[in-house]
Motif scaffolding. Structure first.
Motif, mmCIF file in Angstrom:
data_model
loop_
_atom_site.group_PDB
_atom_site.id
_atom_site.type_symbol
_atom_site.label_atom_id
_atom_site.label_comp_id
_atom_site.label_asym_id
_atom_site.label_seq_id
_atom_site.Cartn_x
_atom_site.Cartn_y
_atom_site.Cartn_z
ATOM 1 N N THR A 98 -66.013 -10.537 -7.419
ATOM 2 C CA THR A 98 -65.035 -9.287 -6.798
ATOM 3 C C THR A 98 -66.153 -8.566 -5.982
ATOM 4 O O THR A 98 -65.790 -8.125 -4.908
ATOM 5 C CB THR A 98 -64.481 -8.584 -8.020
ATOM 6 O OG1 THR A 98 -63.396 -9.474 -8.544
ATOM 7 C CG2 THR A 98 -63.331 -7.505 -7.149
ATOM 8 N N ASP A 99 -67.270 -7.974 -6.685
ATOM 9 C CA ASP A 99 -67.833 -7.252 -5.916
ATOM 10 C C ASP A 99 -68.397 -7.757 -4.695
ATOM 11 O O ASP A 99 -68.741 -7.092 -3.582
ATOM 12 C CB ASP A 99 -69.166 -6.969 -6.876
ATOM 13 C CG ASP A 99 -70.274 -5.772 -6.424
ATOM 14 O OD1 ASP A 99 -69.616 -4.850 -5.691
ATOM 15 O OD2 ASP A 99 -71.420 -5.808 -6.614
ATOM 16 N N THR A 114 -63.582 -4.068 0.278
ATOM 17 C CA THR A 114 -64.104 -3.069 -0.324
ATOM 18 C C THR A 114 -63.113 -1.822 -0.565
ATOM 19 O O THR A 114 -63.136 -0.906 -1.371
ATOM 20 C CB THR A 114 -65.433 -2.168 0.478
ATOM 21 O OG1 THR A 114 -64.858 -2.061 1.900
ATOM 22 C CG2 THR A 114 -66.474 -3.248 0.938
ATOM 23 N N HIS A 169 -70.667 -2.997 -17.001
ATOM 24 C CA HIS A 169 -71.217 -3.089 -15.865
ATOM 25 C C HIS A 169 -72.647 -3.763 -16.137
ATOM 26 O O HIS A 169 -73.483 -4.229 -15.232
ATOM 27 C CB HIS A 169 -71.391 -1.386 -15.512
ATOM 28 C CG HIS A 169 -72.358 -0.645 -16.591
ATOM 29 N ND1 HIS A 169 -71.955 -0.116 -17.515
ATOM 30 C CD2 HIS A 169 -73.674 -0.140 -16.307
ATOM 31 C CE1 HIS A 169 -72.556 0.642 -18.327
ATOM 32 N NE2 HIS A 169 -73.803 0.487 -17.604
ATOM 33 N N ILE A 190 -72.176 -7.475 -15.917
ATOM 34 C CA ILE A 190 -72.099 -8.092 -14.625
ATOM 35 C C ILE A 190 -73.581 -7.915 -14.102
ATOM 36 O O ILE A 190 -73.790 -9.049 -13.549
ATOM 37 C CB ILE A 190 -71.367 -6.926 -13.678
ATOM 38 C CG1 ILE A 190 -69.871 -6.872 -14.223
ATOM 39 C CG2 ILE A 190 -71.390 -7.383 -12.251
ATOM 40 C CD1 ILE A 190 -68.949 -6.079 -13.468
ATOM 41 N N GLU A 191 -74.337 -7.323 -14.341
ATOM 42 C CA GLU A 191 -75.916 -7.437 -13.788
ATOM 43 C C GLU A 191 -76.475 -8.394 -14.481
ATOM 44 O O GLU A 191 -77.167 -9.300 -14.078
ATOM 45 C CB GLU A 191 -76.671 -6.078 -14.036
ATOM 46 C CG GLU A 191 -76.094 -4.961 -13.147
ATOM 47 C CD GLU A 191 -76.108 -5.368 -11.816
ATOM 48 O OE1 GLU A 191 -76.917 -6.039 -10.944
ATOM 49 O OE2 GLU A 191 -74.918 -5.202 -10.917
ATOM 50 N N GLY A 207 -65.899 -9.955 -12.143
ATOM 51 C CA GLY A 207 -66.400 -8.891 -11.556
ATOM 52 C C GLY A 207 -67.674 -9.065 -10.409
ATOM 53 O O GLY A 207 -67.682 -8.148 -9.531
ATOM 54 N N LEU A 208 -68.522 -9.749 -10.728
ATOM 55 C CA LEU A 208 -69.464 -10.085 -9.706
ATOM 56 C C LEU A 208 -69.269 -10.563 -8.687
ATOM 57 O O LEU A 208 -69.277 -10.178 -7.230
ATOM 58 C CB LEU A 208 -70.731 -10.974 -10.393
ATOM 59 C CG LEU A 208 -71.635 -11.618 -9.227
ATOM 60 C CD1 LEU A 208 -72.624 -10.673 -8.724
ATOM 61 C CD2 LEU A 208 -72.315 -12.752 -9.980
ATOM 62 N N ARG A 214 -75.106 -11.622 -12.817
ATOM 63 C CA ARG A 214 -75.722 -11.725 -11.374
ATOM 64 C C ARG A 214 -77.223 -12.409 -11.561
ATOM 65 O O ARG A 214 -77.437 -13.402 -10.695
ATOM 66 C CB ARG A 214 -75.805 -10.311 -10.966
ATOM 67 C CG ARG A 214 -76.200 -10.229 -9.509
ATOM 68 C CD ARG A 214 -76.568 -8.794 -8.982
ATOM 69 N NE ARG A 214 -75.508 -7.904 -9.228
ATOM 70 C CZ ARG A 214 -74.375 -7.677 -8.031
ATOM 71 N NH1 ARG A 214 -74.764 -8.349 -7.035
ATOM 72 N NH2 ARG A 214 -73.568 -7.059 -8.571
ATOM 73 N N VAL A 233 -65.870 -2.624 -10.603
ATOM 74 C CA VAL A 233 -66.739 -2.527 -9.221
ATOM 75 C C VAL A 233 -65.693 -2.353 -8.077
ATOM 76 O O VAL A 233 -66.208 -2.155 -6.805
ATOM 77 C CB VAL A 233 -66.835 -4.050 -8.939
ATOM 78 C CG1 VAL A 233 -67.938 -4.541 -9.900
ATOM 79 C CG2 VAL A 233 -65.847 -5.052 -8.843
ATOM 80 N N ARG A 234 -64.398 -1.830 -8.245
ATOM 81 C CA ARG A 234 -63.433 -1.480 -7.284
ATOM 82 C C ARG A 234 -62.976 -0.296 -7.578
ATOM 83 O O ARG A 234 -62.724 0.013 -9.138
ATOM 84 C CB ARG A 234 -62.559 -2.603 -6.745
ATOM 85 C CG ARG A 234 -63.241 -3.448 -5.687
ATOM 86 C CD ARG A 234 -63.720 -3.269 -4.369
ATOM 87 N NE ARG A 234 -64.490 -4.337 -3.734
ATOM 88 C CZ ARG A 234 -65.525 -4.695 -3.587
ATOM 89 N NH1 ARG A 234 -66.678 -3.944 -4.601
ATOM 90 N NH2 ARG A 234 -66.101 -5.663 -2.856
#
Length: 329
Positions: free
Chosen positions: A124-125, A130, A21, A24-25, A121-122, A28, A154-155
């Motif tokens: 996908t987010d 959703t 997580h 991913i940030e 992941g990004l 981003r 993210v899901r």
């Protein structure tokens, strides 16, 4: 004699320092800087070693906001899996951008898989429905593992399928990831299950598409991360044509992504078919998914901003937790 030191970090150190997580940030912010022009990223250099069926990749990068310079070196030796060796070996070096001082050298194998997973992941987010619940992963290697971890970050995934030409490797993947993620992961044939998938990740070394366009359900999101040469393509041209196409870097994908270069050469799409860079969507300059029915594709060939952003975070945490080895230079 100099008292300067450098921190040496293993793959396990990287894993401890940067959970998915947070990765991913990190990517981003990296993609925002890439799309805004803040990051300086020269073209990736390819050194093809034909006699060994291998490629050496060299990727320099400068991130002003992080005050860091990075260099990633990746060895891709395609015959290694048959030798019982990893397909990819890699190292990442980090330098202080204020004075050029070398700060760290870390294992790039896990970092590569982590930051590539984080990019998906990004995407996908930002692009997947959703309510996506079923994932399909092509490729049961290290990259496939972090792809599924990132998607699950993210899901609310409740089932996943894995497709691999090596059945034993696929089974090992299914057992490991079921235990790690807490939902069922099953080995499957694409023709039987792909119509169920809300999210697809292609993480293979295939030169040709790994699924058929007519196997897809409406509203699916696809992360294409395996191919990075003009002659290689994991995604069918017909899928690219019907998709909202998002990339990590337009310049890099037009130079390296066979998934895009091939339909361009065939006249099936034009350059304008590329809707956006993922950093533009992350920054809010362009919208993501427009409807539950549209098919979205995120194509990435990898970018050094991902590596340096992740490595800078790793180094920060490693200093706090005293991870790795502080070695004299």
């Amino acid at each position: 004699m100099s008292s300067q030191t450098i921190r040496l970090l293993s793959g396990e150190d990287v894993r401890k320092a940067l959970p998915m997580h947070r990765a991913i940030e990190a990517v981003r912010e990296a993609f925002k800087q890439l799309s805004s022009g803040e990051a300086i990223v020269p073209a990736r250099m390819h050194l093809d070693i034909a006699r060994e069926n291998a490629t050496e990749l060299f990727m320099p990068v400068y991130l002003p906001s992080a005050e860091k310079i990075g260099l990633k070196v990746v060895s891709v030796f395609n015959d290694n899996p048959a030798r019982g060796l990893p397909l990819i070996h890699a190292l990442v070096a980090v330098f202080d951008a204020k004075n050029g001082r070398p700060l760290a050298v870390m294992d790039g194998e896990y970092l590569t898989a982590l930051r590539t997973g984080a990019a998906s992941g990004l995407a996908t987010d930002l692009l997947a429905r959703t309510d996506a619940k079923i994932a399909a992963i092509f490729g049961a290697g290290r990259q496939g593992r972090t792809q599924l971890q990132a998607v699950a970050a993210v899901r609310a995934i409740d089932k996943a399928y894995v497709m691999d030409t090596n059945v034993r490797q696929g089974q090992a993947f299914a057992e490991e990831m079921t235990s790690l993620l807490g939902f069922e992961v099953a080995v499957a044939d694409a023709g039987d299950v792909l119509h169920e998938a809300d999210i697809i990740c292609t993480a293979t070394t295939s030169n040709t598409p790994v699924f058929d366009n007519d196997q897809l359900k409406a509203g699916v999101h696809i992360n294409g991360i395996g191919s990075y040469k003009p002659e290689a393509s994991e995604i069918p041209p017909a899928t690219i044509v019907r998709s909202k196409l998002v990339v990590d870097s337009i310049e890099s994908c037009l130079a390296e992504a066979g998934d895009i270069i091939q339909p361009l050469a065939q006249g099936l799409i034009s350059r304008s078919h590329i809707y956006a860079e993922i950093g533009e969507i992350a920054a809010g300059r362009k919208a993501g998914r427009a409807s539950n029915e549209e098919i979205t594709v995120f194509k990435t060939v990898g970018n050094a901003v991902q590596d340096l952003a992740a490595a800078a975070r790793v180094l920060e945490v490693a200093r706090e937790l005293q991870l790795g080895i502080e070695a004299p230079l």
